[in-house]
Design a protein around this motif. Structure first.
Motif, mmCIF file in Angstrom:
data_model
loop_
_atom_site.group_PDB
_atom_site.id
_atom_site.type_symbol
_atom_site.label_atom_id
_atom_site.label_comp_id
_atom_site.label_asym_id
_atom_site.label_seq_id
_atom_site.Cartn_x
_atom_site.Cartn_y
_atom_site.Cartn_z
ATOM 1 N N LEU A 1 0.823 -1.205 0.000
ATOM 2 C CA LEU A 1 0.000 0.000 0.000
ATOM 3 C C LEU A 1 0.861 1.261 0.000
ATOM 4 O O LEU A 1 0.506 2.270 -0.616
ATOM 5 C CB LEU A 1 -0.929 0.002 1.212
ATOM 6 N N LEU A 2 1.992 1.203 0.662
ATOM 7 C CA LEU A 2 2.921 2.323 0.612
ATOM 8 C C LEU A 2 3.438 2.523 -0.804
ATOM 9 O O LEU A 2 3.622 3.654 -1.270
ATOM 10 C CB LEU A 2 4.092 2.059 1.576
ATOM 11 N N ASP A 3 3.631 1.424 -1.529
ATOM 12 C CA ASP A 3 4.166 1.507 -2.882
ATOM 13 C C ASP A 3 3.181 2.120 -3.874
ATOM 14 O O ASP A 3 3.598 2.796 -4.819
ATOM 15 C CB ASP A 3 4.553 0.107 -3.371
ATOM 16 N N VAL B 1 2.795 7.818 3.355
ATOM 17 C CA VAL B 1 1.352 7.748 3.122
ATOM 18 C C VAL B 1 0.680 8.133 4.435
ATOM 19 O O VAL B 1 0.909 7.497 5.464
ATOM 20 C CB VAL B 1 0.915 6.342 2.689
ATOM 21 N N VAL B 2 -0.125 9.185 4.407
ATOM 22 C CA VAL B 2 -0.775 9.693 5.608
ATOM 23 C C VAL B 2 -2.279 9.702 5.368
ATOM 24 O O VAL B 2 -2.772 10.402 4.491
ATOM 25 C CB VAL B 2 -0.281 11.107 5.959
ATOM 26 N N SER C 1 7.028 6.122 5.456
ATOM 27 C CA SER C 1 6.220 5.395 6.428
ATOM 28 C C SER C 1 4.748 5.394 6.029
ATOM 29 O O SER C 1 4.274 6.306 5.347
ATOM 30 C CB SER C 1 6.374 6.003 7.829
ATOM 31 N N TYR C 2 4.032 4.349 6.446
ATOM 32 C CA TYR C 2 2.591 4.241 6.195
ATOM 33 C C TYR C 2 1.888 4.532 7.515
ATOM 34 O O TYR C 2 1.997 3.769 8.483
ATOM 35 C CB TYR C 2 2.236 2.836 5.704
ATOM 36 N N ASP D 1 10.574 4.282 7.616
ATOM 37 C CA ASP D 1 10.216 2.943 7.117
ATOM 38 C C ASP D 1 9.389 2.157 8.128
ATOM 39 O O ASP D 1 9.633 0.967 8.370
ATOM 40 C CB ASP D 1 11.485 2.160 6.760
ATOM 41 N N VAL D 2 8.385 2.813 8.689
ATOM 42 C CA VAL D 2 7.541 2.193 9.707
ATOM 43 C C VAL D 2 6.080 2.270 9.274
ATOM 44 O O VAL D 2 5.661 3.220 8.614
ATOM 45 C CB VAL D 2 7.726 2.892 11.078
#
Length: 385
Positions: free
Chosen positions: A279-281, A291-292, A304-305, A320-321
């Protein structure tokens, strides 16, 4: 005139790698994860977008989600298809057998396309261009799978090793999710593809494959299908017969044993959206690659997602979390380990926690008696063989 292709959407999964967002009562396929409607609706619309040819669309889903399926599909013309509801999940082999049986009963030995309900695919045109390339092989009686050219050593996907034969390749073998070093070797070889979980075949060819390799699954599914009740809202498979079907994936039950399988390399972008990393990708990001979503304040964070459903989520200094917060649960972990969320779900289920099954919104509307009835139903399912 292009031959009819009967399409079946498998919508019985839970999507446990996206917990706590995805749960048994509100699984992944009913969420809008890519920003343009639920995964199920997008899949159905993609199938309906075939440029030419009769293309009825069916949805094979859990009976517990029947109301949600009907609501999502309201107003969508299924071109002669309908919903088929499983009383309990028996994995994808049973679902594919149901697809073959429904096609045989309605159209004889016709072409069948089976797809997951919760994958992101780039364009309808590229999707159908790829599928049509596999039609000649399927018409000739071969089982056809679709492979995604890998762009990274992904350890969360199954792989297909193929032998070059032009647009349609021969499948040498299927490989389950490999370790990182093996995945790197697969990507470097140029002969391995990700398994998209999409299948095209003649109904009679799949019936023959089941009878040769998994006769018990076919016979028990055939009995359940014969006893099914069809109403205006869909076809309902009986629990007495359906619960006796051995539970197995179509890959393990059939594809790893059948001969002469063909593979078509996909020309479309694909993601199974099976992890927070995926989903981050594919999601829009801010200037720092985050992604916020929801009520989130993020300071000095990168790649981070970050997702909140309800309460304020405030974070600082993360790299990267993934953090996903719902009304009753929060997941925190490195994005690179987001494929391992299933381990948390397994631990919660061993502890008897209901957070893997019910969303708080659904729990609030259940009356006490209904709550007990729903829990008893789930416990009954989990005791089935």
């Amino acid at each position: 005139m292009p031959e009819r292709i009967s399409c079946f959407v498998m919508s019985g999964g839970v999507g446990s790698r996206l917990w706590p967002l995805s749960r048994e009562d509100n699984p992944k396929q009913f969420h809008d994860l890519a920003g343009h409607g639920s995964m199920l609706v997008n899949t159905v619309r993609r199938l309906k977008a075939r440029p030419a040819g009769d293309t009825p669309v069916h949805v094979i889903a859990s009976e517990r989600h029947s109301e949600r399926v009907r609501a999502d599909l309201a107003g969508i013309d299924l071109a002669g298809g309908h919903a088929i509801f499983e009383p309990v999940g028996r994995n994808t082999a049973a679902a594919v057998a149901v697809a073959a049986l429904e096609t045989i009963a309605t159209h004889g030995d016709g072409l069948v396309l089976v797809v997951p309900s919760d994958h992101e695919i780039s364009t309808e045109e590229q999707f159908w261009n790829t599928v049509e390339k596999g039609v000649p092989a399927a018409e000739a009686g071969r089982l056809v799978v679709f492979g995604i050219p890998p762009d990274s050593p992904e350890t969360g996907y199954g792989y297909i090793e193929s032998v070059w034969k032009g647009n349609v390749r021969d499948v040498a073998r299927f490989v389950e999710k490999p370790g990182l070093e093996m995945a790197k070797a697969y990507v470097a070889s140029g002969t391995f593809f990700w398994n998209a979980g999409i299948f095209l075949f003649r109904a009679g060819a799949m019936r023959a494959a089941f009878r040769e390799h998994q006769a018990a699954i076919w016979q028990k599914t055939e009995c359940a299908f014969a006893a099914a009740a069809t109403e205006v809202s869909g076809t309902y498979l009986p629990i007495e017969q359906y619960s006796t079907i051995p539970s197995a994936s179509i890959d393990y039950a059939i594809m790893e044993h059948a001969s002469g399988i063909a593979m078509v390399p996909a020309s479309f972008y694909w993601s199974d959206l099976g992890s927070w990393q995926s989903l981050l990708d594919i999601s829009p990001t801010d200037g720092n690659g985050n992604v916020v979503i929801g009520d989130v304040v993020a300071i000095d964070c990168e790649r981070s997602y970050l997702r909140s459903q309800g309460r304020l989520l405030s974070v600082i200094g993360l790299r990267d979390v993934a953090i996903v917060s719902t009304a009753d649960a929060t997941f925190v972990g490195p994005v690179a380990k987001s494929q391992e969320v299933k381990r948390i779900v397994e631990q919660l289920e061993k502890s008897g926690r209901l957070e893997t099954k019910f969303t708080p919104a659904h729990a609030r509307v259940l009356q006490p008696g209904a709550w007990r009835e729903r829990v008893a139903h789930w416990l009954f399912e989990e005791t089935l063989p």
